[in-house]
Structure formats: C-alpha cells, structure tokens
Design a protein around this motif. Structure first.
Motif, PDB file in Angstrom:
ATOM      1  N   ILE A 144      31.985  45.883  31.777  1.00  0.00           N
ATOM      2  CA  ILE A 144      32.466  44.507  31.679  1.00  0.00           C
ATOM      3  C   ILE A 144      33.457  44.361  30.532  1.00  0.00           C
ATOM      4  N   PHE A 145      33.395  45.240  29.530  1.00  0.00           N
ATOM      5  CA  PHE A 145      34.408  45.211  28.471  1.00  0.00           C
ATOM      6  C   PHE A 145      35.072  46.574  28.373  1.00  0.00           C
ATOM      7  N   GLU A 146      36.339  46.551  27.977  1.00  0.00           N
ATOM      8  CA  GLU A 146      37.157  47.760  27.871  1.00  0.00           C
ATOM      9  C   GLU A 146      38.014  47.660  26.610  1.00  0.00           C
ATOM     10  N   GLU A 171      40.309  40.830  34.754  1.00  0.00           N
ATOM     11  CA  GLU A 171      40.524  41.151  36.168  1.00  0.00           C
ATOM     12  C   GLU A 171      39.987  42.553  36.404  1.00  0.00           C
ATOM     13  N   GLY A 172      39.892  42.964  37.660  1.00  0.00           N
ATOM     14  CA  GLY A 172      39.191  44.204  37.968  1.00  0.00           C
ATOM     15  C   GLY A 172      40.029  45.457  38.071  1.00  0.00           C
ATOM     16  N   GLY A 174      31.877  41.548  40.668  1.00  0.00           N
ATOM     17  CA  GLY A 174      31.282  41.283  39.374  1.00  0.00           C
ATOM     18  C   GLY A 174      32.007  40.236  38.578  1.00  0.00           C
ATOM     19  N   PRO A 175      31.492  39.947  37.369  1.00  0.00           N
ATOM     20  CA  PRO A 175      32.054  38.887  36.523  1.00  0.00           C
ATOM     21  C   PRO A 175      33.323  39.321  35.798  1.00  0.00           C
ATOM     22  N   PHE A 179      34.021  34.023  35.619  1.00  0.00           N
ATOM     23  CA  PHE A 179      34.137  33.889  37.060  1.00  0.00           C
ATOM     24  C   PHE A 179      33.836  35.237  37.706  1.00  0.00           C
ATOM     25  N   HIS A 180      33.800  35.264  39.013  1.00  0.00           N
ATOM     26  CA  HIS A 180      33.413  36.483  39.721  1.00  0.00           C
ATOM     27  C   HIS A 180      34.483  36.860  40.744  1.00  0.00           C
TER      28      HIS A 180
END
Length: 429
Positions: free
Chosen positions: A43-45, A81-82, A110-111, A126-127
């Motif tokens: 979820i974090f990078e 964003e993904g 995912g979120p 958001f997802h």
C-alpha cells in the motif's frame, strides 16, 4: 473523547460489503476468462516511484500525494494509483524474462490514497480495480483489454455503455503537437487558469485535461493531435479503430482527451454509462497504453496497457440503478427453536450440519418467543424457517415453513439429516 473516522474515509459495513464482494467476484470471473491473474503490491512505496511515473505536472504529485518520511528518513508515499507499484513489482521480480509468457497479464484490487476534497464517489481513501498487460504492443491487445472492461460492466447489468477513445501517438507525434499546442495557447496565457499557466510550458497537453470552464472554452478550438500523427502512429490508430468496428463496440473519438497521468502514449480511453435513469453520463473506467513507463522506473524497454476502475463510483452507479438490491437476501435457513436445553442442543447440532452442506444458516441463541424469532428470520430475509420445539423433538420431527409462499411442511428429523438437499429443492427451490 469521541473518535471518528478520518475525513474522506468510509466504513464499509456488512450491509454494503456484500455489494463490494459481488462486484469484485464478477471482476475476477471476467479477468480470468482473459487469462489475467491477481497481483498484490504494498500500500506504500518509495515516493519517487509515483513522482516519476505520474509526472511532476500532474495533480497527483503537485497536490494530492499522501507522503511522509519514515523513521529511517525514507521518503514514502501511500499509493495514489495502482499502475506504478505493479510496474515496480514487474521489474523487481524480473517478470519480463520469459518471452513465451508475454503478454504478462495481471489485475489488482485494493485501497488507494489521494488528498483531495471529498465528494460523492471520490474519497481520500478510495478503492480501485485495475489490470495491466506487459510486453505486447499490438493494437489487438489494446482492443482486447477495452472489450474486457466493457464485458465486466455488462456482467454487472450496465448496458448503455459508451467507449471514448483517443491516441497520443508516439514520441515524435507528441513533440510536434506539443509545440503546436504551445503556439496556440500562448496568446491566451493570461486567460488560462493558474494551473494551466503553470503547465503551459512544462506539459501543455495537460491543459486539455483542465476542468476549468474558461480553459475548456479556449482548448475547444485547439489543434487536434490526430493531425500530427506520424505514419506509424496513424497506421496503428487506424488498426485500433478497425478492430473496434469489428467488435461492434459503441465508441467515439475525443481528440482532446489526454488522461490525468503523464505516462500514457498511443491508445487512451474512458468508458461512460449513459443509462436513461441518470441525469448525465458517468465515467466509470479509464486507461490506456504506457510503453515508456517500465523503462522510466529502471526496467527494460517494455510496452504496457491497462485500466483502472473506481469502485466507489461504480457502486454508486449500480446502487442508483438498483442492480444490487437482491444481494442482501443470502440467508437460506433460520432455525426457530423453542423449549429446553435438549432442543437447544439439537438445534446447535442441526445448524452446523446444514452449514456443512453449504447452506447459509442462522438461529436464535436465546430461545425467545416464536414471534420474535420469526421477526428475526424475516429481517434477515431467510428463504425458509425450520421450527423445532419439545413436541417436535419428542416425535423426531421438524417443521419447515417457506417464507416466500408461506407453505408449511412437517418433516421427519432423520430425513433432514440424510436428504436435506432434496427437501430444500422440493419445498424451497
């Protein structure tokens, strides 16, 4: 002290989680048909992953990133964003190596997090549901992925769909168009919004994406990127249109569409729903091709194509069209039990037996009066009720009541334990 959820977030309560699960289940089913497999990234990078992929003129980087320095003084960002995280995973795990596995197809759910003004369908947490395909630059892949998105929405009951597409061409196309756009916009510079003035020389294509009404009025007369396509880019674009015509997908071309992130090239698209019950169209999906992003993040030159769907916005639309109304009715059996501990023990045994047969079953733990138990069964929208009291237990019987047609049937308790599926199909359906 009264604690509340952070602004821009939401609790997904059980009454709604069934809808989320249903949408995600449909997505997994459709994606599997096209041989896309699930990937799950952190979820974090590292902040630079998103800064480099989104571009330093995008709103995501300049205004919306949730970023911080951790205890090791590393610059970290919650993913906005993904795609960038999936690209990082693709490079780090050397998923580009096997030539025979191309295109490498994955999807994620995912979120995501962006610091923006909360509004209906747009949250700070958001997802997203998204897909990415790496290692294949053919127009066929572009159209296949767009068709997959359309088929997902149709499987959810959305039928009045419209695909809006454009091309950003290759690098030569964009370089030539960039200068033409600057030449057109410069005389209007003082009329542009502050954001667009800042972008004018850094990334003028982003001015086309402005939501400012004055900006939109100015760019409505801007030159079209379609007039600047190189021969190769034009041939590729025409092939995409040809394949869309063959697929009989309802689409239109919007030469001013650029998408919100800077990594796109060639085909870009959005999907809108124009259901007659809506006052105006709703954009429910967007994406496109990003052939330079893998190299930008340190990997080999690799083509990519994908899209993202905002789940909150999609669910708002599905709810508005009453396409998810039946999902709450998932309880098959409610067991009403009346009497002594022996009845309660038999109920406990029966409930667990029926659950092992894959039925959704609930029962009354407190042995309340029959009226109260029936009220619970109706509130939970059970399909039928099994009634067990001392009298029934002494006679080795149990009563079944169909709550849909209100018919009642007395059953042999042994039959319930030995052939309940046949009984359920016969009396409940």
């Amino acid at each position: 002290m009264k604690f509340q959820k952070p602004k821009g977030t939401a609790d997904i309560l059980p009454v709604n989680s069934a809808k989320w699960n249903y949408v995600e289940k449909c997505a997994r089913k459709i994606f599997n048909r096209y041989c896309f497999k699930e990937i799950r990234t952190p979820i974090f990078e590292n902040f630079d992953i998103f800064a480099r992929s989104a571009g330093d003129t995008s709103d995501v980087v300049t205004k919306e990133m949730y970023d911080f320095y951790d205890k090791g003084d590393r610059h970290i960002a919650l993913r906005p964003e993904g795609t960038a995280g999936v690209v990082r995973a693709y490079i780090e795990n050397k998923l580009y190596a096997p030539e025979e596995d191309k295109p490498y197809k994955v999807f994620y759910m995912g979120p995501m997090f962006r610091y923006e003004r909360p509004q209906a369908g747009r949250m700070r947490e958001f997802h997203q549901i998204g897909v990415e395909a790496f290692g294949e630059d053919s127009p066929e892949l572009d159209v296949e992925v767009m068709m997959m998105a359309v088929n997902l929405f149709k499987s959810l009951g959305l039928n009045d769909l419209h695909l809006v597409i454009n091309t950003l061409g290759d690098k030569t196309t964009r370089d030539n168009y960039r200068q033409a756009l600057i030449d057109y916009l410069e005389p209007h510079k003082t009329e542009l919004s502050d954001d667009s003035q800042e972008r004018l020389y850094k990334n003028p294509l982003r001015v086309l994406d402005s939501k400012d009404l004055q900006d939109q009025k100015i760019v409505s007369e801007a030159p079209s990127i379609l007039d600047f396509l190189t021969d190769d880019a034009k041939a590729r674009w025409e092939r995409v249109l040809q394949l869309l015509d063959l697929s009989q997908i309802n689409y239109s071309v919007d030469a001013n569409m650029v998408r919100g992130l800077d990594y796109y090239n060639h085909t870009i698209f959005e999907i809108e729903s124009h259901d007659e019950s809506l006052s105006n169209g709703a954009t429910i999906c967007g994406g496109g091709r990003y052939d330079g992003l893998v190299a930008e993040l340190g990997g080999p030159e690799t083509s990519g194509f994908g899209f993202g769907i905002g789940e909150e916005r999609l669910l708002l639309l599905l709810d508005k069209l009453h396409l998810l109304d039946d999902l709450a009715n998932n309880l098959d059996i409610y067991v009403v039990n009346l009497g002594n501990d022996q009845v309660k023990s038999e109920t406990f045994k029966l409930v667990n037996y029926l659950r092992n047969l894959n039925y959704a079953v609930d029962f009354d733990y407190r042995q309340r009066k029959m009226k109260a138990q029936f009220k619970s069964a109706e509130q939970k929208q059970a399909k039928c009720v099994l009634i067990l009291g001392e009298k029934e237990l002494n006679r080795h019987q149990i009563k079944l009541k169909n709550l849909i047609d209100q018919t009642e049937t007395m059953l042999n308790l042994l039959d319930v334990y030995t052939k309940f599926k046949d009984i359920f199909n016969k009396y409940v359906g």
